[in-house]
Design a protein around this motif. Structure first.
Motif, PDB file in Angstrom:
ATOM      1  N   LEU A 299     -21.913 -24.698  18.666  1.00 31.01           N
ATOM      2  CA  LEU A 299     -22.044 -26.087  19.104  1.00 31.01           C
ATOM      3  C   LEU A 299     -21.021 -26.972  18.402  1.00 31.01           C
ATOM      4  O   LEU A 299     -20.385 -27.834  19.032  1.00 31.01           O
ATOM      5  N   ALA A 300     -20.863 -26.732  17.115  1.00 29.86           N
ATOM      6  CA  ALA A 300     -19.898 -27.540  16.370  1.00 29.86           C
ATOM      7  C   ALA A 300     -18.496 -27.381  16.956  1.00 29.86           C
ATOM      8  O   ALA A 300     -17.759 -28.356  17.125  1.00 29.86           O
ATOM      9  N   ASP A 301     -18.153 -26.136  17.295  1.00 28.40           N
ATOM     10  CA  ASP A 301     -16.820 -25.905  17.859  1.00 28.40           C
ATOM     11  C   ASP A 301     -16.686 -26.537  19.244  1.00 28.40           C
ATOM     12  O   ASP A 301     -15.643 -27.103  19.589  1.00 28.40           O
ATOM     13  N   GLN A 302     -17.772 -26.422  20.032  1.00 34.63           N
ATOM     14  CA  GLN A 302     -17.711 -27.026  21.365  1.00 34.63           C
ATOM     15  C   GLN A 302     -17.533 -28.535  21.273  1.00 34.63           C
ATOM     16  O   GLN A 302     -16.833 -29.145  22.076  1.00 34.63           O
ATOM     17  N   LEU A 303     -18.207 -29.127  20.291  1.00 36.31           N
ATOM     18  CA  LEU A 303     -18.152 -30.584  20.194  1.00 36.31           C
ATOM     19  C   LEU A 303     -16.873 -31.059  19.525  1.00 36.31           C
ATOM     20  O   LEU A 303     -16.262 -32.036  19.940  1.00 36.31           O
TER      21      LEU A 303
END
Lengths: 152, 152
Positions: free
Chosen positions: B116-120
């Motif tokens: 999620l962190a990478d997607q965001l």
DNA sequence: GCAAATCGTGAAGCATCTACATGATGTAGT
DNA sequence: ACTACATCATGTAGATGCTTCACGATTTGC
């Protein structure tokens, strides 16, 4: 436990979650002093923005079940914030309507929102603020897209 | 209702609240698929970070009553995520310990957090990300100060 | 040893949420 | 007009998260 050092994106996400929790705390603590809970306040806020409405409309706006709105309105009625008025043309429906006291509380909430906004952001330069607003909006949009993709 | 146009700080606050709600939604939707709720996941996360702990310690870390931890652990035990092991030296206490399945789920949560962190944030330049991290941390600190001032 | 603090939990209660069922009313089609 | 079907609010039942108070089982300090 296995401790890899957090990446920068992970740090950003952690800070975001931390801020989320803190905002939550701030809201609830201020509200309980008024005899309000978060959900009931949300409902009251929707009424403030859209005027007296049926419980169906409130349920749709809040994204909860109509049954739940019945309970929330029960609480607000017990606290003297709103009343259930008959709908002028539909005898099945009721219009959830703020009392004078409810209207006062709403005005206080609006003022409190502005005060909090100024305390948090008042001394930021406008350009920086607009950048932050853009960042937050972009994050929200991206998150929403992820949620929709996950559950279509 | 009386509609003054929102100020820039108010807009920033609104975006922040919107993001707060969206983050909430994202978390809960992903979690329910695993048979977890937010509170129980929070507890599981604390165990993942700090290893097997007494319920008192968990209550202190989570900021909730010890009685509540009993209920949360009940749920996690029923779901097969953790077990209550006897404390080696204190027969009053129990050590809440992850099961193999619980450990797997925790690993999945850690991986999901990174994803999620990478997607965001993955495609943000590092400099911009560090600025955002700083902004979020500063906002959190300021909010916390406001909460403490309000209820000393 | 014995009194005081601590650990977990039973009991009771409140708030939010859900799904399902039901009665009252509105609306549309024939 | 009369019959179906949809809609509005709510009763019932249940899951979850939270609280405070009380209590038995221990541990600890003096």
């Amino acid at each position: 436990m296995s401790d890899a050092p957090p990446t920068l994106p992970e740090t950003a996400l952690d800070r975001l979650l931390e801020l989320t929790l803190t905002v939550q705390d701030d809201m609830t603590s201020g509200l309980s002093a008024l005899g309000l809970t978060e959900s009931r306040t949300h409902l009251l806020w929707v009424i403030a923005a859209g005027g007296p409405q049926t419980q169906q409309a409130l349920a749709a706006t809040l994204g909860v079940s109509p049954r739940n709105v019945t309970g929330l309105v029960d609480g607000l009625v017990a606290g003297g914030f709103v009343t259930r008025e008959p709908h002028p043309t539909d005898r099945r429906a009721t219009l959830v309507t703020p009392t004078p006291h409810g209207a006062e509380v709403i005005a206080g909430l609006v003022a409190g929102r502005r005060t909090l906004a100024d305390q948090l952001f008042g001394d930021h330069p406008a350009a920086e603020l607009e950048r932050l607003v853009g960042d937050l909006a972009a994050l929200t949009a991206r998150l929403r897209r992820l949620v929709e993709e996950a559950s279509p």
